[in-house]
Design an enzyme around this catalytic site. Sequence first.
Site, PDB file in Angstrom:
ATOM      1  N   SER A 119      40.573  38.265  31.250  1.00  0.00           N
ATOM      2  CA  SER A 119      41.241  37.840  30.024  1.00  0.00           C
ATOM      3  C   SER A 119      42.122  36.629  30.258  1.00  0.00           C
ATOM      4  O   SER A 119      42.680  36.439  31.347  1.00  0.00           O
ATOM      5  CB  SER A 119      42.107  38.991  29.496  1.00  0.00           C
ATOM      6  OG  SER A 119      42.953  38.560  28.454  1.00  0.00           O
ATOM      7  N   TYR A 143      48.848  44.761  29.978  1.00  0.00           N
ATOM      8  CA  TYR A 143      47.426  44.448  29.837  1.00  0.00           C
ATOM      9  C   TYR A 143      47.041  43.256  30.712  1.00  0.00           C
ATOM     10  O   TYR A 143      46.070  43.329  31.486  1.00  0.00           O
ATOM     11  CB  TYR A 143      47.092  44.152  28.376  1.00  0.00           C
ATOM     12  CG  TYR A 143      45.708  43.578  28.185  1.00  0.00           C
ATOM     13  CD1 TYR A 143      44.585  44.373  28.348  1.00  0.00           C
ATOM     14  CD2 TYR A 143      45.529  42.239  27.861  1.00  0.00           C
ATOM     15  CE1 TYR A 143      43.301  43.849  28.195  1.00  0.00           C
ATOM     16  CE2 TYR A 143      44.257  41.707  27.699  1.00  0.00           C
ATOM     17  CZ  TYR A 143      43.152  42.513  27.869  1.00  0.00           C
ATOM     18  OH  TYR A 143      41.898  41.988  27.724  1.00  0.00           O
ATOM     19  N   LYS A 147      44.485  43.153  34.131  1.00  0.00           N
ATOM     20  CA  LYS A 147      43.305  42.305  34.272  1.00  0.00           C
ATOM     21  C   LYS A 147      43.382  41.477  35.551  1.00  0.00           C
ATOM     22  O   LYS A 147      42.373  41.273  36.244  1.00  0.00           O
ATOM     23  CB  LYS A 147      43.157  41.401  33.041  1.00  0.00           C
ATOM     24  CG  LYS A 147      42.671  42.133  31.804  1.00  0.00           C
ATOM     25  CD  LYS A 147      41.301  42.760  32.036  1.00  0.00           C
ATOM     26  CE  LYS A 147      40.746  43.415  30.798  1.00  0.00           C
ATOM     27  NZ  LYS A 147      39.396  43.999  31.029  1.00  0.00           N
TER      28      LYS A 147
END
Length: 326
Positions: A119, A143, A147
């Site tokens: 991402s 998040y 990643k």
Amino acid sequence: MAWLVTGGAGYIGSHVVRAFLAEGIDVVVIDDLSSGHAAFVPDGVPFVQGSILDAALLRRTFAESSVPITGVVHVAGFKYAGVSVQRPMHTYEQNVSATVTLLQAMHEAGVENIVFSSSAAVYGTPSTDLVTESTAKSPESPYGETKLIGEWLLRDQGIATGLRHTSLRYFNVVGSGDPELRDTSPHNLFPLIFDALVDGRTPRINGNDYNTPDGTCVRDYIHVADLAISHVAAAQRMEAGEPIEAVYNLGSGDGVSVGQIMSTVATVTGIAFEPTLAPRRAGDPDRIVASGDHAARDLKWQMRHTLEEMVQSAWTARNQASTRSE
């Protein structure tokens, strides 16, 4: 050969599945349906419902596939950056612990190729308005952190076992490559705009005083079908034993503004509206756009769709879903 697509019943994963099938490559799907839809899996594609945290299930999936699985496209994960701040442990479990379990199961099964769904969140708020793969990584949410850790896990497993891997860093994925498939996320921009219009509400823009041509934020928006093609190209490159980079940005090199998206939505839908103006969000940079040059060189990456085509395809899929539910 076959490729296992984790999260293959989701918005992005289901497009990846269809891109593999279009190239005549067999696919197996595993998905726990926490955000995916069984109806998104094409007829005839083996579908295993369950979590990739379940090591025994993964071992059975690799062992019992009628066509030997030679690689994995790892799309499954908890993808809501904002929510991850409130649910950090859940995010780490779904994105880090699950990836560890998957890599261990792959190693036990002798599966040595993986394409990882990473991402743009790994960059946080970059200091440059054109992001390259070497831009400093500074994630600002659990998040984004998970990643980046996922990329590290692949790197370390590659050193330890010879795992062939690449991580594709997504920016804003939109559109639909099939009217049967749509983005059902409650947090992404296109669904938020469409939901507002369908409900008779006015979509909102957060800030119009940025240093951009129309005062609204400029971001990279890429069509999901173009994204899917590059996943297959990465898999084919690995299968052929060709060199592949550890990471690639899938970006437009240009970008569009939120204001442009709003006006395009009005044109495509035929619903005239003036967005409600809200205060800008803290930390939102004026412009974040990524170079996709390396992916264009190696992974057949290109922007094949205009903004209008992106909006039209997403709107068509949304309307078709509404028709089916009536």
